[in-house]
Write an enzyme that holds these catalytic residues in place. Structure first.
Site, PDB file in Angstrom:
ATOM      1  N   LEU A  47      37.273  80.368  56.462  1.00 45.00           N
ATOM      2  CA  LEU A  47      38.063  79.669  57.481  1.00 45.00           C
ATOM      3  C   LEU A  47      37.393  79.942  58.819  1.00 45.00           C
ATOM      4  O   LEU A  47      37.172  81.098  59.176  1.00 45.00           O
ATOM      5  CB  LEU A  47      39.500  80.206  57.521  1.00 45.00           C
ATOM      6  N   ASP A  48      37.066  78.894  59.563  1.00 37.85           N
ATOM      7  CA  ASP A  48      36.424  79.064  60.867  1.00 37.85           C
ATOM      8  C   ASP A  48      37.323  79.857  61.815  1.00 37.85           C
ATOM      9  O   ASP A  48      38.552  79.876  61.645  1.00 37.85           O
ATOM     10  CB  ASP A  48      36.141  77.696  61.498  1.00 37.85           C
ATOM     11  N   PRO A  49      36.737  80.503  62.844  1.00 33.28           N
ATOM     12  CA  PRO A  49      37.562  81.216  63.831  1.00 33.28           C
ATOM     13  C   PRO A  49      38.639  80.324  64.450  1.00 33.28           C
ATOM     14  O   PRO A  49      39.744  80.784  64.743  1.00 33.28           O
ATOM     15  CB  PRO A  49      36.535  81.661  64.886  1.00 33.28           C
ATOM     16  N   LEU A  50      38.338  79.033  64.641  1.00 36.29           N
ATOM     17  CA  LEU A  50      39.295  78.072  65.205  1.00 36.29           C
ATOM     18  C   LEU A  50      40.537  77.907  64.326  1.00 36.29           C
ATOM     19  O   LEU A  50      41.614  77.555  64.805  1.00 36.29           O
ATOM     20  CB  LEU A  50      38.593  76.723  65.353  1.00 36.29           C
ATOM     21  N   ALA A  51      40.362  78.144  63.008  1.00 38.65           N
ATOM     22  CA  ALA A  51      41.430  77.860  62.042  1.00 38.65           C
ATOM     23  C   ALA A  51      42.286  79.086  61.769  1.00 38.65           C
ATOM     24  O   ALA A  51      41.838  80.228  61.858  1.00 38.65           O
ATOM     25  CB  ALA A  51      40.818  77.357  60.738  1.00 38.65           C
TER      26      ALA A  51
END
Length: 307
Positions: A47-51
């Protein structure tokens, strides 16, 4: 040279973490691993940091079955910002272009979304962990390089419009593994004619698990104050990774031969596919078997005797 023994205690099971925004999946994993003082752990799909949202973490023997979660279907709630395209197709990238956003009606947007449902081909973004000639694409992207990527076949089972508010679309996405929701946002923006990027993403489901089962990082830190036993209560059993697969119960004798690598005959076995294997009256989980063409069950992935 002797191999170093892993530091930490043996922990076996699955933790469903509600990952906060701002942390990489690996950083979240390492924090949780330290809290549990665990010798071995891994996550099941980046999961990307944004998510934010559901990130299953596998400990000990559960890491043997993490591939089944990596390959599982996913469920996301994503927010698309219309009128702005970025280098990474999400809010972390630099702005490439701004365009005016039309006054789209719900029916118009839903018609565009319907065109993406089903089996489609998607070109992975440059800002991704996919490797080309051993080099992750995101490293090339950070060097300002762009290379041709092969399209990948994915499946969108459902793509629903949750809300439409000016230049923001909130989408409910149910998809196969390997789907990039930011690429989907970018493609939707292209179809609408104004461009778009993914401004927020929350994973609400992965395989047999849902976000309602997940534990937040601050809650784990609170549990850790009560000791390791309190933390261990938050773990699901290893076999939870396999959802509602068919299960077979073996006798100790049959399990012995299976552990030796032999295919065995088990009453009431399905005619094909993968099955969960348990032993004895206590229904102790021992791993995954594959049903052969002749009806016997062969070992596919087994837990260790200590597991």
């Amino acid at each position: 040279m002797a191999r170093r023994r892993p530091q930490g205690r043996p922990v076996n099971g699955i933790l469903l973490l509600d990952k906060p925004v701002g942390l990489t999946s690996n950083a979240a994993l390492q924090q949780v691993k330290r809290l549990f003082k665990a010798a071995k752990a891994g996550h099941t799909g980046n999961l990307d940091p944004l998510a934010s949202g559901l990130l299953p973490l596998c400990f000990g023997e559960a890491t043997k079955f993490s591939a089944f979660l990596l390959d599982s279907d996913k469920h996301y709630i994503g927010t698309c910002k219309l009128g702005v395209t970025t280098t990474s197709a999400d809010a972390e990238g630099e702005v490439l272009e701004r365009k005016p956003v039309g006054h789209y009606g719900r029916a118009e947007v839903e018609t565009v979304l319907a065109g993406f449902v089903g089996d489609i081909e998607q070109i992975p973004p440059m800002h991704s962990a996919i490797k080309v000639n051993g080099q992750p694409l995101y490293k090339l992207a950070h060097q300002g390089k762009e290379i041709a990527r092969e399209p990948r076949r994915i499946t969108l089972y459902a793509l629903e419009l949750v809300s439409l508010d000016g230049d923001e679309l909130v989408l409910d996405v149910r998809c196969s593994k390997g789907t990039y929701v930011r690429t989907l946002a970018e493609d939707i923006g292209r179809q609408l004619g104004c461009g778009a990027h993914l401004s927020a993403l929350r994973r609400s489901g992965a395989g047999p698990f849902s976000i309602e089962q997940a534990v937040a990082l601050n809650e784990l830190e609170r549990l850790a104050e009560s000791g390791l036993a309190a933390l261990d209560q938050a773990l699901l059993p290893v076999e939870a990774a396999l959802g509602d697969w068919p299960q077979l119960v073996l006798t100790d004798n049959t399990a012995y031969y299976l552990r030796q690598g032999q295919a065995v005959q088990i009453p009431q076995a399905p005619t094909s596919g993968l099955v969960r294997l348990f032993v004895g009256d206590q229904h102790r989980f021992i791993g995954v078997g594959r049903v052969l063409a002749d009806g016997r069950v062969a070992p596919q992935r087994l837990v260790s005797h200590a597991g």
